[in-house]
Design a protein around this motif. Structure first.
Motif, PDB file in Angstrom:
ATOM      1  N   ARG A  43      22.821  38.311  -9.083  1.00  0.00           N
ATOM      2  CA  ARG A  43      21.947  37.190  -9.431  1.00  0.00           C
ATOM      3  C   ARG A  43      22.706  35.875  -9.320  1.00  0.00           C
ATOM      4  N   ARG A  44      22.101  34.896  -8.651  1.00  0.00           N
ATOM      5  CA  ARG A  44      22.767  33.605  -8.437  1.00  0.00           C
ATOM      6  C   ARG A  44      22.043  32.437  -9.088  1.00  0.00           C
ATOM      7  N   TRP A  45      20.732  32.594  -9.327  1.00  0.00           N
ATOM      8  CA  TRP A  45      19.938  31.465  -9.809  1.00  0.00           C
ATOM      9  C   TRP A  45      19.342  31.771 -11.171  1.00  0.00           C
ATOM     10  N   CYS A  46      19.018  30.691 -11.881  1.00  0.00           N
ATOM     11  CA  CYS A  46      18.405  30.854 -13.200  1.00  0.00           C
ATOM     12  C   CYS A  46      17.097  31.624 -13.077  1.00  0.00           C
ATOM     13  N   THR A  47      16.249  31.234 -12.111  1.00  0.00           N
ATOM     14  CA  THR A  47      15.004  31.967 -11.840  1.00  0.00           C
ATOM     15  C   THR A  47      14.780  32.012 -10.333  1.00  0.00           C
ATOM     16  N   ALA A  70      22.214  26.739  -7.987  1.00  0.00           N
ATOM     17  CA  ALA A  70      21.367  25.785  -7.264  1.00  0.00           C
ATOM     18  C   ALA A  70      22.127  24.499  -6.990  1.00  0.00           C
ATOM     19  N   GLU A  71      21.993  23.995  -5.773  1.00  0.00           N
ATOM     20  CA  GLU A  71      22.686  22.768  -5.385  1.00  0.00           C
ATOM     21  C   GLU A  71      22.042  21.531  -5.995  1.00  0.00           C
ATOM     22  N   ALA A  72      20.829  21.675  -6.502  1.00  0.00           N
ATOM     23  CA  ALA A  72      20.097  20.521  -7.025  1.00  0.00           C
ATOM     24  C   ALA A  72      20.581  20.076  -8.405  1.00  0.00           C
ATOM     25  N   GLY A  73      21.499  20.813  -9.034  1.00  0.00           N
ATOM     26  CA  GLY A  73      22.072  20.362 -10.300  1.00  0.00           C
ATOM     27  C   GLY A  73      21.517  21.005 -11.548  1.00  0.00           C
ATOM     28  N   CYS A  74      20.983  22.223 -11.433  1.00  0.00           N
ATOM     29  CA  CYS A  74      20.403  22.904 -12.585  1.00  0.00           C
ATOM     30  C   CYS A  74      21.472  23.217 -13.639  1.00  0.00           C
ATOM     31  N   ARG A 102      20.965  19.642 -15.951  1.00  0.00           N
ATOM     32  CA  ARG A 102      22.020  18.802 -16.516  1.00  0.00           C
ATOM     33  C   ARG A 102      22.729  17.929 -15.483  1.00  0.00           C
ATOM     34  N   ALA A 103      22.874  18.404 -14.252  1.00  0.00           N
ATOM     35  CA  ALA A 103      23.608  17.637 -13.246  1.00  0.00           C
ATOM     36  C   ALA A 103      22.688  16.839 -12.326  1.00  0.00           C
ATOM     37  N   VAL A 161      13.815  29.739  -5.100  1.00  0.00           N
ATOM     38  CA  VAL A 161      12.928  29.273  -4.027  1.00  0.00           C
ATOM     39  C   VAL A 161      13.465  27.986  -3.425  1.00  0.00           C
ATOM     40  N   GLU A 162      13.919  27.058  -4.279  1.00  0.00           N
ATOM     41  CA  GLU A 162      14.466  25.791  -3.783  1.00  0.00           C
ATOM     42  C   GLU A 162      15.667  26.029  -2.872  1.00  0.00           C
ATOM     43  N   ALA A 163      16.541  26.978  -3.265  1.00  0.00           N
ATOM     44  CA  ALA A 163      17.714  27.278  -2.443  1.00  0.00           C
ATOM     45  C   ALA A 163      17.289  27.845  -1.091  1.00  0.00           C
ATOM     46  N   LYS A 164      16.259  28.692  -1.100  1.00  0.00           N
ATOM     47  CA  LYS A 164      15.767  29.270   0.152  1.00  0.00           C
ATOM     48  C   LYS A 164      15.191  28.178   1.057  1.00  0.00           C
ATOM     49  N   VAL A 165      14.434  27.248   0.494  1.00  0.00           N
ATOM     50  CA  VAL A 165      13.856  26.139   1.265  1.00  0.00           C
ATOM     51  C   VAL A 165      14.963  25.282   1.863  1.00  0.00           C
TER      52      VAL A 165
END
Length: 198
Positions: free
Chosen positions: A173-177, A156-160, A23-24, A183-187
């Motif tokens: 738990r911090r992420w949707c999946t 997630a910082e990417a706007g999920c 959404r973001a 994985v994106e947050a870890k990268v």
């Protein structure tokens, strides 16, 4: 392979809110373009059977799709606020209540087969709104029975901004999946560490 996002919300109403993914971000992914998509998603989520979905998909039900998308946005606003520890906005909360009232007015109470003796709402017939009626019931169930203290938004910082019920033992738990935003947050963390070292 399914045309829909695999459910990760832990509640049907949250999975429904997540049918607008990212959404973001600059280009959110919409999974419900037509009423046929809505009827298909309802079957995918196990709310109606395949035969009912096929019959419903024959409808040209633009008004029902608009009502469902309005409900979806209200659910998102309400539970995103709850997930952030805020009071839900009155307008979206009233929209959820209103759609719930419409749904149960067309349902009947029957003994549930797997609900510990509780009665459940049963929907029959082939009204176009049947595709979203159970979603409004699930939203009110989550609001009234919880666990609201476990509702979260994806970090997630990417706007999920995906919504989910955190069922982890220590509520961590911090992420949707984990295989998506996790994985994106870890990268991203690794890239920041490399940049800081360089």
């Amino acid at each position: 392979m399914s045309a829909f996002l695999e459910p990760f919300g832990g509640a049907v109403c949250l999975d429904f809110a997540n049918t607008l993914d990212g959404r973001a971000t600059a280009q959110p992914a919409e999974y419900l373009h037509t009423y046929a998509d809505l009827a298909g998603w309802s079957a995918f989520a196990g709310l109606i059977d395949g035969a009912t979905s096929a019959r419903l998909r024959r409808h040209d039900a633009e008004a029902s799709l608009r009502a469902a998308l309005g409900l979806r946005e209200a659910i998102f606003e309400v539970f995103a606020a709850i997930g952030r520890g805020l009071e839900p906005p009155a307008g979206p909360l009233d929209e959820v209540r209103r759609r719930y009232a419409e749904a149960v007015a067309s349902a009947r109470l029957v003994p549930g087969t797997s609900s510990g003796g509780k009665f459940i709402w049963e929907f029959t017939g082939h009204e176009p709104d049947r595709a979203w009626w159970p979603i409004s019931v699930d939203a009110v169930r989550l609001l009234t029975e919880g666990p609201l203290d476990r509702v979260k938004t994806c970090a997630a910082e990417a706007g999920c901004i995906g919504l989910f019920v955190d069922t982890s033992k220590n509520r961590s738990r911090r992420w949707c999946t984990m295989d998506g935003c996790g994985v994106e947050a870890k990268v991203q963390r690794q890239a920041r560490r490399r940049a800081a070292r360089g």
